[in-house]
Design a protein around this motif. Sequence first.
Motif, PDB file in Angstrom:
ATOM      1  N   SER A  12       7.283   7.387  -5.647  1.00 21.10           N
ATOM      2  CA  SER A  12       6.941   8.597  -4.915  1.00 21.10           C
ATOM      3  C   SER A  12       5.855   8.260  -3.920  1.00 21.10           C
ATOM      4  N   ALA A  13       5.716   9.104  -2.939  1.00 21.18           N
ATOM      5  CA  ALA A  13       4.727   8.867  -1.889  1.00 21.18           C
ATOM      6  C   ALA A  13       3.931  10.129  -1.635  1.00 21.18           C
ATOM      7  N   GLY A 121       4.981  -2.242   3.459  1.00 22.71           N
ATOM      8  CA  GLY A 121       3.566  -1.917   3.589  1.00 22.71           C
ATOM      9  C   GLY A 121       3.111  -1.161   4.806  1.00 22.71           C
ATOM     10  N   ALA A 122       4.015  -0.486   5.537  1.00 30.45           N
ATOM     11  CA  ALA A 122       3.538   0.298   6.685  1.00 30.45           C
ATOM     12  C   ALA A 122       2.468   1.270   6.205  1.00 30.45           C
ATOM     13  N   GLN A 123       1.386   1.370   6.954  1.00 29.47           N
ATOM     14  CA  GLN A 123       0.255   2.195   6.568  1.00 29.47           C
ATOM     15  C   GLN A 123       0.658   3.655   6.402  1.00 29.47           C
ATOM     16  N   TYR A 124       0.120   4.272   5.370  1.00 32.57           N
ATOM     17  CA  TYR A 124       0.382   5.681   5.118  1.00 32.57           C
ATOM     18  C   TYR A 124      -0.687   6.518   5.797  1.00 32.57           C
ATOM     19  N   ASN A 125      -0.365   7.763   6.011  1.00 33.94           N
ATOM     20  CA  ASN A 125      -1.349   8.753   6.435  1.00 33.94           C
ATOM     21  C   ASN A 125      -2.090   8.380   7.711  1.00 33.94           C
ATOM     22  N   GLY A 132       5.203   2.812   4.244  1.00 34.92           N
ATOM     23  CA  GLY A 132       5.797   1.779   3.401  1.00 34.92           C
ATOM     24  C   GLY A 132       5.815   2.187   1.942  1.00 34.92           C
ATOM     25  N   VAL A 133       6.610   1.498   1.148  1.00 31.91           N
ATOM     26  CA  VAL A 133       6.707   1.799  -0.268  1.00 31.91           C
ATOM     27  C   VAL A 133       5.362   1.603  -0.949  1.00 31.91           C
TER      28      VAL A 133
END
Length: 180
Positions: A12-13, A121-125, A132-133
């Motif tokens: 989940s993200a 690993g694409a940056q979140y937020n 990314g996961v």
Amino acid sequence: LSADKNVKFKVSAINEGPDTYYNSQAHLASTTTSPVAINATKTIINTILTYVGDASFTQNDHVVKIAVIDTGIDANNPDLAPVLARDAVNAVIGANTTDDPSQGFTTDSGFHGTHVSGLIGAQYNNSIGVTGVYGRNVAIYPLRVSNDGETMTVAALAQALQKAQEYKVDIVNMSLGADT
């Protein structure tokens, strides 16, 4: 060298951004599991801990080192630049193990390495691109095995695996295939 039993994981993200294309990412569909770290459930964290074998690994303080053996990476991608492994002078750590290493590894010969790295690993937020996961606490080591974006040699793959070992990565990703 060994394999463990096959278990199911839920991913989940958290998307507080929102990142532009987050809702288009089917692999990040929300589950009922509460996330421990961005984009990772407690089950995944515990499984990574088992494989990494690092007693200091906790939910948010250990950087998981991931080698992406592929076509290189676009080091200027704003979603990936912050998660690339870097040395003391801020240079990206990685290698081109092909017969022509002059093409480097911070450009992508087929964009597949950048795509795979983004899934990981694409940056979140950050209000851009995708999530990314994993999305945080990750360092990606790009290992380029293809200069044409389509083919590679066994020698380049073997050298990339040796580099991954030299960098002491926790996880090696190889999205590769062959007809034989």
